[in-house]
Design a protein around this motif. Structure first.
Motif, short mmCIF file in Angstrom:
data_model
loop_
_atom_site.label_atom_id
_atom_site.label_comp_id
_atom_site.label_asym_id
_atom_site.label_seq_id
_atom_site.Cartn_x
_atom_site.Cartn_y
_atom_site.Cartn_z
N SER A 267 -20.35 19.98 57.51
CA SER A 267 -19.91 18.93 58.19
C SER A 267 -19.55 17.73 57.14
O SER A 267 -18.77 16.70 57.41
CB SER A 267 -20.76 18.37 59.42
N HIS A 268 -20.59 17.56 56.38
CA HIS A 268 -20.38 16.51 55.07
C HIS A 268 -19.20 16.69 54.54
O HIS A 268 -18.63 15.57 54.25
CB HIS A 268 -21.70 16.56 54.23
N HIS A 269 -18.75 17.94 54.07
CA HIS A 269 -17.70 17.99 53.26
C HIS A 269 -16.35 18.20 54.15
O HIS A 269 -15.25 18.28 53.54
CB HIS A 269 -17.96 19.36 52.56
N ASN A 270 -16.40 18.41 55.45
CA ASN A 270 -15.26 18.41 56.05
C ASN A 270 -15.48 17.94 57.66
O ASN A 270 -15.73 18.82 58.51
CB ASN A 270 -14.59 19.94 56.22
N LEU A 271 -15.58 16.70 57.74
CA LEU A 271 -16.07 16.05 58.78
C LEU A 271 -15.16 16.13 59.96
O LEU A 271 -15.62 16.34 61.04
CB LEU A 271 -16.05 14.62 58.66
N ASP A 272 -13.76 16.38 59.83
CA ASP A 272 -12.78 16.42 60.91
C ASP A 272 -13.18 17.96 61.56
O ASP A 272 -13.04 17.92 62.70
CB ASP A 272 -11.27 16.41 60.32
N ALA A 273 -13.27 18.96 60.62
CA ALA A 273 -13.63 20.22 60.96
C ALA A 273 -14.96 20.30 61.87
O ALA A 273 -14.98 20.90 63.11
CB ALA A 273 -13.52 21.17 60.01
N GLY A 274 -15.84 19.67 61.35
CA GLY A 274 -17.35 19.55 62.08
C GLY A 274 -17.10 18.87 63.49
O GLY A 274 -17.66 19.45 64.48
N ILE A 275 -16.18 17.75 63.69
CA ILE A 275 -16.01 17.09 64.71
C ILE A 275 -15.15 18.18 65.83
O ILE A 275 -15.73 18.46 67.00
CB ILE A 275 -15.10 15.78 64.81
N ASP A 276 -14.10 18.84 65.35
CA ASP A 276 -13.50 19.77 66.25
C ASP A 276 -14.10 20.87 66.68
O ASP A 276 -14.03 21.19 67.80
CB ASP A 276 -12.32 20.23 65.26
N LEU A 277 -15.09 21.59 65.85
CA LEU A 277 -15.98 22.47 66.17
C LEU A 277 -17.00 22.12 67.14
O LEU A 277 -17.48 22.91 68.09
CB LEU A 277 -16.56 23.09 64.77
N HIS A 278 -17.48 20.99 67.06
CA HIS A 278 -18.53 20.41 68.03
C HIS A 278 -17.89 20.04 69.38
O HIS A 278 -18.37 20.72 70.45
CB HIS A 278 -18.76 18.90 67.71
#
Length: 365
Positions: A251-262
């Protein structure tokens, strides 16, 4: 439906194929005492790894279930009673409670917030220029069970000042908190960086006041478990925190993806009344500082995810003693080494971090 290739990306790319037999076993669901709503995507540093495309937990035989709590005190009591398996640890609250009640036998095992994520915010024209100016003021906090009170006490104690004339006022989050600041109901607010960012998003202008020097160097948050769990649930705890470490790096390195996965794991948290692009921009602003606080400071000699130090916990005790007005706190707690442990840290970090970084950079939803 997830393709076989998608499933393999979360496992094979990290060299975890050998862990696949655990999937056939019954999962150990680890319950967490959660003092922030799980719907809040700022928790993507943990939740992203629950998504099948990453699958950072289940290969180790564990998964996470969130149990919402109203305060740190309730979280500690739930840990002691066995209603949850792990939960947050804020030293300024945890240490005095452990000294007062020796049956509260908890140990901090993983530092999830290596940098200090607390902030002091005021109106741009405020006369408050430093933490020392908080003495005797009306301090806004999210709730009267929030850590902002302990943080204020800790900083004033570091400066040799008292908070006995401070008034702590619960002003909530977002727009209500912004209105309290705009309308001078409070002189300052002490909260986490994400809470301050949410206030800025509703249009309230804020000025950030520096934290006190010693306090600013301390970590912002740990995760603790009942001591007996270190032996009884060691394998499950290692798998749990390894999953959190991977999720954090991703999530640190790809915050957009972290948010989408959440959002995918917790669909009820998807934005209502506005587009996901708009919501993502807001979240990127809220997490602009937090995403770095998830990772060890560049100057920290120990770059292992979750690691603590003796010097840090010695400082935590000293500050908690001052803020709680318990000068003999260190004596009452006994050996500093019983309060935290790095016993699981090497095993937690036994994975290819660069592979997670590369996965994050190449990830496509």
């Amino acid at each position: 439906m997830w393709r076989r290739r998608d499933f393999g990306l979360g496992i094979g790319a990290l060299g975890l194929a050998g862990a696949l037999p655990a999937l056939a076993q019954k999962l150990r669901v680890m319950k967490v005492a959660n003092t922030a709503a799980v719907n809040d995507p700022q928790q993507c540093f943990t939740t992203a790894g629950q998504h099948p495309k990453l699958n950072f937990y289940k290969p180790g035989g564990v998964d996470i279930e969130y149990v919402n709590m109203s305060s740190m005190t309730q979280a500690m009591q739930s840990l002691r009673s066995g209603h949850v398996d792990f939960g947050p640890a804020i030293p300024g609250i945890l240490l005095p409670a452990m000294a007062k009640d020796p049956t509260l036998d908890l140990v901090s095992v993983y530092k999830w917030l290596p940098r200090n994520a607390n902030v002091i915010v005021v109106k741009p024209g405020s006369g408050i220029k430093s933490a020392a100016d908080l003495a005797g003021k009306r301090i806004g906090v999210r709730s009267l069970g929030d850590t902002g009170i302990t943080v204020t006490k800790t900083m004033l104690a570091e400066l040799g000042l008292k908070d006995d004339k401070c008034e702590y006022i619960a002003i909530g989050d977002g727009a209500p908190a912004g209105a309290a600041i705009d309308n001078d109901r409070v002189d300052a607010m002490v909260a986490f960086d994400t809470a301050a960012a949410r206030i800025e998003l509703v249009g309230t202008k804020l000025r950030y006041v520096p934290l006190t020097p010693k306090f600013a160097q301390l970590g912002g948050g740990w995760i603790c478990v009942p001591r007996k769990s270190l032996k009884e649930d060691r394998a499950a705890l290692v798998a749990l925190f390894r999953g959190i470490a991977k999720s954090t790096i991703f999530s640190h390195h790809n915050l957009d993806a972290g948010i989408d996965l959440h959002w995918a794991v917790y669909p009820e948290s998807r934005p209502k009344g506005r587009s996901e692009d708009e919501a993502r921009k807001e979240l990127a602003f809220i997490l602009k500082d937090r995403r770095n606080s998830w990772m060890p400071r560049p100057d920290d000699p120990d770059q292992r995810m979750g690691a603590s130090s003796l010097a840090e916990w010695t400082a935590n005790i000293a500050m908690a003693a001052d803020s709680s007005k318990t000068p003999r706190l260190g004596e009452e707690l006994g050996d500093v080494n019983r309060l935290y442990t790095n016993a699981l840290i090497d095993e937690i970090n036994a994975f290819d971090k660069e592979a997670v970084v590369e996965m994050a950079k190449a990830f496509k939803a």
